[in-house]
Design a protein around this motif. Structure first.
Motif, PDB file in Angstrom:
ATOM      1  N   GLN A  68       0.868  -1.431  -0.013  1.00 39.79           N
ATOM      2  CA  GLN A  68      -0.066   0.163   0.111  1.00 39.79           C
ATOM      3  C   GLN A  68       0.743   1.390   0.025  1.00 39.79           C
ATOM      4  O   GLN A  68       1.867   1.521   0.772  1.00 39.79           O
ATOM      5  CB  GLN A  68      -0.915   0.020   1.164  1.00 39.79           C
ATOM      6  N   PRO A  69       0.469   2.101  -1.089  1.00 39.91           N
ATOM      7  CA  PRO A  69       1.292   3.250  -0.731  1.00 39.91           C
ATOM      8  C   PRO A  69       1.034   4.268   0.525  1.00 39.91           C
ATOM      9  O   PRO A  69      -0.023   3.955   0.817  1.00 39.91           O
ATOM     10  CB  PRO A  69       0.988   4.006  -2.098  1.00 39.91           C
TER      11      PRO A  69
ATOM     12  N   PRO B 132      -1.386   8.975  -5.058  1.00 38.32           N
ATOM     13  CA  PRO B 132      -1.264   9.911  -6.312  1.00 38.32           C
ATOM     14  C   PRO B 132      -2.457  10.940  -6.637  1.00 38.32           C
ATOM     15  O   PRO B 132      -3.269  10.443  -6.503  1.00 38.32           O
ATOM     16  CB  PRO B 132      -0.555   9.104  -7.323  1.00 38.32           C
ATOM     17  N   ASP B 133      -2.023  12.027  -7.132  1.00 37.69           N
ATOM     18  CA  ASP B 133      -3.146  12.858  -7.569  1.00 37.69           C
ATOM     19  C   ASP B 133      -3.755  12.146  -8.885  1.00 37.69           C
ATOM     20  O   ASP B 133      -3.256  11.480  -9.562  1.00 37.69           O
ATOM     21  CB  ASP B 133      -2.602  14.173  -8.160  1.00 37.69           C
ATOM     22  N   PRO B 134      -5.332  11.917  -8.667  1.00 34.14           N
ATOM     23  CA  PRO B 134      -6.005  11.478  -9.750  1.00 34.14           C
ATOM     24  C   PRO B 134      -5.533  11.899 -11.311  1.00 34.14           C
ATOM     25  O   PRO B 134      -5.445  10.950 -12.060  1.00 34.14           O
ATOM     26  CB  PRO B 134      -7.452  11.600  -9.284  1.00 34.14           C
ATOM     27  N   HIS B 135      -5.508  13.156 -11.342  1.00 36.89           N
ATOM     28  CA  HIS B 135      -5.205  13.610 -12.804  1.00 36.89           C
ATOM     29  C   HIS B 135      -3.601  12.863 -13.161  1.00 36.89           C
ATOM     30  O   HIS B 135      -3.666  12.562 -14.331  1.00 36.89           O
ATOM     31  CB  HIS B 135      -5.034  15.020 -12.813  1.00 36.89           C
ATOM     32  N   THR B 136      -2.632  13.012 -12.257  1.00 38.76           N
ATOM     33  CA  THR B 136      -1.415  12.827 -12.564  1.00 38.76           C
ATOM     34  C   THR B 136      -1.558  10.911 -12.989  1.00 38.76           C
ATOM     35  O   THR B 136      -0.940  10.523 -13.955  1.00 38.76           O
ATOM     36  CB  THR B 136      -0.487  12.600 -11.330  1.00 38.76           C
TER      37      THR B 136
ATOM     38  N   LEU C 117       4.377   3.401 -12.696  1.00 36.17           N
ATOM     39  CA  LEU C 117       3.200   2.987 -12.091  1.00 36.17           C
ATOM     40  C   LEU C 117       3.310   2.399 -10.475  1.00 36.17           C
ATOM     41  O   LEU C 117       2.736   2.574  -9.465  1.00 36.17           O
ATOM     42  CB  LEU C 117       2.140   2.124 -12.907  1.00 36.17           C
ATOM     43  N   CYS C 118       4.403   1.759 -10.774  1.00 40.12           N
ATOM     44  CA  CYS C 118       4.714   0.685  -9.425  1.00 40.12           C
ATOM     45  C   CYS C 118       5.106   1.772  -8.276  1.00 40.12           C
ATOM     46  O   CYS C 118       4.898   1.558  -7.132  1.00 40.12           O
ATOM     47  CB  CYS C 118       5.870  -0.125  -9.798  1.00 40.12           C
ATOM     48  N   VAL C 119       6.122   2.557  -8.851  1.00 40.64           N
ATOM     49  CA  VAL C 119       6.645   3.845  -7.717  1.00 40.64           C
ATOM     50  C   VAL C 119       5.418   4.467  -7.125  1.00 40.64           C
ATOM     51  O   VAL C 119       5.226   4.786  -6.236  1.00 40.64           O
ATOM     52  CB  VAL C 119       7.591   4.664  -8.684  1.00 40.64           C
ATOM     53  N   LEU C 120       4.477   5.121  -8.140  1.00 43.65           N
ATOM     54  CA  LEU C 120       3.297   5.805  -7.530  1.00 43.65           C
ATOM     55  C   LEU C 120       2.593   5.162  -6.857  1.00 43.65           C
ATOM     56  O   LEU C 120       1.821   5.998  -5.931  1.00 43.65           O
ATOM     57  CB  LEU C 120       2.567   6.195  -9.011  1.00 43.65           C
ATOM     58  N   LEU C 121       2.461   3.912  -7.067  1.00 44.16           N
ATOM     59  CA  LEU C 121       1.128   3.044  -5.985  1.00 44.16           C
ATOM     60  C   LEU C 121       1.760   2.235  -5.178  1.00 44.16           C
ATOM     61  O   LEU C 121       1.110   1.747  -4.423  1.00 44.16           O
ATOM     62  CB  LEU C 121       0.407   2.263  -7.115  1.00 44.16           C
ATOM     63  N   GLY C 122       3.053   2.068  -5.019  1.00 49.33           N
ATOM     64  CA  GLY C 122       3.798   1.649  -3.862  1.00 49.33           C
ATOM     65  C   GLY C 122       3.647   0.056  -4.018  1.00 49.33           C
ATOM     66  O   GLY C 122       3.631  -0.768  -3.022  1.00 49.33           O
TER      67      GLY C 122
ATOM     68  N   LEU D 110      -0.745  -1.833 -12.070  1.00 53.83           N
ATOM     69  CA  LEU D 110      -1.722  -1.491 -13.097  1.00 53.83           C
ATOM     70  C   LEU D 110      -3.391  -1.838 -12.528  1.00 53.83           C
ATOM     71  O   LEU D 110      -4.373  -0.798 -12.683  1.00 53.83           O
ATOM     72  CB  LEU D 110      -1.741  -2.328 -14.442  1.00 53.83           C
ATOM     73  N   THR D 111      -3.498  -2.537 -11.806  1.00 56.61           N
ATOM     74  CA  THR D 111      -5.040  -2.949 -11.097  1.00 56.61           C
ATOM     75  C   THR D 111      -5.341  -1.949 -10.316  1.00 56.61           C
ATOM     76  O   THR D 111      -6.192  -1.435 -10.176  1.00 56.61           O
ATOM     77  CB  THR D 111      -4.937  -4.409 -10.483  1.00 56.61           C
ATOM     78  N   ALA D 112      -4.375  -1.369  -9.274  1.00 56.21           N
ATOM     79  CA  ALA D 112      -4.626  -0.566  -8.424  1.00 56.21           C
ATOM     80  C   ALA D 112      -4.760   0.776  -9.209  1.00 56.21           C
ATOM     81  O   ALA D 112      -5.795   1.552  -8.672  1.00 56.21           O
ATOM     82  CB  ALA D 112      -3.158  -0.433  -7.509  1.00 56.21           C
ATOM     83  N   ALA D 113      -4.051   1.138 -10.074  1.00 52.74           N
ATOM     84  CA  ALA D 113      -4.316   2.473 -10.961  1.00 52.74           C
ATOM     85  C   ALA D 113      -5.762   2.338 -11.362  1.00 52.74           C
ATOM     86  O   ALA D 113      -6.195   3.716 -11.418  1.00 52.74           O
ATOM     87  CB  ALA D 113      -3.216   2.669 -11.874  1.00 52.74           C
TER      88      ALA D 113
END
Length: 181
Positions: free
Chosen positions: A99-100, A104-108, A143-148, A156-159
């Motif tokens: 879990q991050p 992250p900001d939804p727009h980003t 994506l991995c870094v953004l979502l932890g 990808l699934t979490a995003a």
């Protein structure tokens, strides 16, 4: 890379590394697996090595089976395809979710997810292009870094879940009698 190496044993066989020519079936197979799972090139190589060993076939045969996973391709021999699918399932199950600390900001996140999806489509249509695969792998790492997460497919699934939860205008409204109007 973000994927836990100990979960994806055995190590890449040295002859698979030597045989890897970016324009060969092995190079295309790595690109196909990267786009289908999604995963890193290293994980794709490990999946191919595990599947070849399990099916008792050469790396070239298992590479042809991986390329055949793309829509419209001729089917692979049953044992090779079964071993490949089993290796893919093991790779997908190997990663541990995280879990991050901050979301992250939804727009980003939408921007990075759209970029990742575009590169994924392009990698699936041109799996032999090493520069494209490298850009795709970088997008997955982002994506991995953004979502932890440590695995691309989990990130990808979490995003996708986060983006759908933060749609502009809120969640879709029901129409008709179900809406309580």
């Amino acid at each position: 890379m973000p994927e836990p190496e100990s979960q994806l044993e055995p190590e890449i066989e040295p002859d698979l590394e030597r045989e890897l020519d970016e324009t060969s079936d092995l190079g295309r197979a790595i690109g196909v697996l990267m786009a289908l799972l999604p995963c890193t090139a290293r994980t794709a190589r490990r999946v191919l090595a595990q599947a070849a060993r399990a099916a008792g076939v050469s790396h070239e045969q298992i590479a042809r089976a991986a390329v055949a996973l793309r829509a419209g391709a001729a089917p692979a021999p049953g044992s090779a395809e079964a071993a490949l699918r089993a290796a893919i399932d093991r790779a997908l199950a190997a990663a541990h979710p995280a879990q991050p600390a901050l979301l992250p900001d939804p727009h980003t996140l939408r921007h990075h997810l759209a970029h990742f999806r575009d590169l994924r489509r392009r990698t699936l249509t041109a799996p032999h292009d090493p520069a494209l695969r490298a850009r795709y792998e970088d997008a997955g790492y982002t994506l991995c870094v953004l979502l932890g997460h440590r695995a691309v497919h989990r990130a990808l699934t979490a995003a996708e879940q986060l983006v759908s939860a933060h749609r502009p205008g809120g969640p879709p409204q029901l129409a008709g009698p179900e809406a309580g109007t």
